[in-house]
Design an enzyme around this catalytic site. Structure first.
Site, mmCIF file in Angstrom:
data_model
loop_
_atom_site.group_PDB
_atom_site.id
_atom_site.type_symbol
_atom_site.label_atom_id
_atom_site.label_comp_id
_atom_site.label_asym_id
_atom_site.label_seq_id
_atom_site.Cartn_x
_atom_site.Cartn_y
_atom_site.Cartn_z
ATOM 1 C CB SER A 122 52.114 42.261 47.607
ATOM 2 O OG SER A 122 50.801 42.576 47.179
ATOM 3 C CG HIS A 138 53.313 45.010 43.901
ATOM 4 N ND1 HIS A 138 53.752 45.241 42.609
ATOM 5 C CD2 HIS A 138 52.159 44.315 43.794
ATOM 6 C CE1 HIS A 138 52.904 44.708 41.760
ATOM 7 N NE2 HIS A 138 51.918 44.140 42.454
ATOM 8 C CG ASP A 182 48.484 43.866 43.564
ATOM 9 O OD1 ASP A 182 49.041 43.997 42.466
ATOM 10 O OD2 ASP A 182 48.828 43.015 44.408
ATOM 11 C CG MET A 232 42.920 43.994 42.039
ATOM 12 S SD MET A 232 42.787 42.339 42.777
ATOM 13 C CE MET A 232 43.199 42.708 44.482
ATOM 14 C CG HIS A 261 49.796 44.911 39.017
ATOM 15 N ND1 HIS A 261 49.706 43.624 39.489
ATOM 16 C CD2 HIS A 261 49.337 44.868 37.735
ATOM 17 C CE1 HIS A 261 49.217 42.832 38.543
ATOM 18 N NE2 HIS A 261 48.977 43.573 37.477
ATOM 19 C CG MET A 274 45.646 43.456 38.317
ATOM 20 S SD MET A 274 45.714 42.134 39.546
ATOM 21 C CE MET A 274 46.240 43.094 40.973
ATOM 22 C CG MET A 310 50.012 38.817 36.151
ATOM 23 S SD MET A 310 50.316 39.603 37.761
ATOM 24 C CE MET A 310 49.292 38.593 38.844
ATOM 25 C CG ASP A 347 52.199 40.069 41.529
ATOM 26 O OD1 ASP A 347 52.106 39.424 42.586
ATOM 27 O OD2 ASP A 347 51.488 41.060 41.263
#
Length: 246
Positions: free
Chosen positions: A24, A49, A51, A53, A82, A84, A153, A187
């Site tokens: 990540s 990975h 993220d 957000m 991913h 979010m 998650m 994750d």
């Protein structure tokens, strides 16, 4: 082609989905993002990975499509993104143009999952659904025939400093029992202390942040976790496992 869904009572002891360890990038030295990505994922067979957000669906704010687009030319790795974010539908085109390979959205963030999955596939990306800890597996399983991945998650998304939630493993096992050919990702808080637990439950895509980037040897950490999935998830013998790093 529609993915076959089987009865959970017909669960398998092992599965055949290949192991993937996904460092990540939020855990890396962000001042050296490209160098860090290549340090842990130097080849086209590797994964990272990312993220995304938005400060709304989750309280934290990270990066978006412009950063991913800048990073893409400097990395050979598979980009597992991913999101979010609220209204993930807004970002399909931008993420496709940025170079995302997997577009994983939270089922809690959309009102029309089938339309979103269709749009992701039309944009030539793989489609995944992510589940918060309180969201049951059934919320993703109803769409499993059209998915490439389900992300469970193991912490609350968007918050740092949390411990791994081992009580999410029955959710992983339920998905594996019903979808033996699905890539199942976990994750949050995953490292040497709990990788075997994740592997035994049926997860084959493992997101790891500090357990990779803070390791004395990131490559050794990645291979050790991969060997766990191969042994406890795929049922391989010691002789069949990925060779240990020197």
């Amino acid at each position: 082609m529609k993915r076959k869904i089987i009865d959970p009572l017909a669960s398998m002891a092992f599965h055949s989905r290949p192991a993937a360890i996904l460092p990540s990038l939020l855990a890396c030295d962000l001042a050296k993002l490209a160098d860090e990505a290549n340090r842990v994922a130097p080849t086209a067979a590797d994964f990272v990975h990312l993220d995304v957000m938005d400060g709304h669906f989750v309280p934290n704010l990270s990066w978006g499509a412009p950063i991913i687009k800048c990073l893409k030319p400097h990395s050979k790795a598979y980009f597992d993104v991913h999101l979010m974010v609220s209204e993930p539908e807004k970002w399909v085109k931008d993420m496709a143009e940025a170079g995302a390979d997997m577009f994983t959205f939270h089922i809690e963030a959309t009102q029309d999952a089938p339309a979103l999955i269709k749009a992701i596939k039309a944009a030539k990306m793989k489609a995944g659904i992510a589940l918060k800890p309180a969201t049951p597996a059934s919320e993703a399983l109803k769409y499993a025939a059209d998915l490439d991945l389900i992300l469970v998650m193991t912490v609350e998304p968007g918050f740092g400093g949390q411990s791994f939630m081992s009580d999410m493993m029955p959710k992983v096992a339920e998905i594996r029992a019903k979808c033996p050919d699905m890539d199942i990702e976990v994750d949050g808080g995953i490292g040497p202390a709990n990788i075997d637990e994740c592997a035994k439950a049926g997860a084959n895509w493992i997101v790891a942040g500090s357990s990779v980037f803070k390791a004395a040897s990131p490559l050794q950490a990645i291979i050790a976790m991969k060997r766990s999935v191969e042994k406890h998830g795929n049922g391989k013998s010691d002789a069949e496992l990925t060779p240990e790093a020197n």
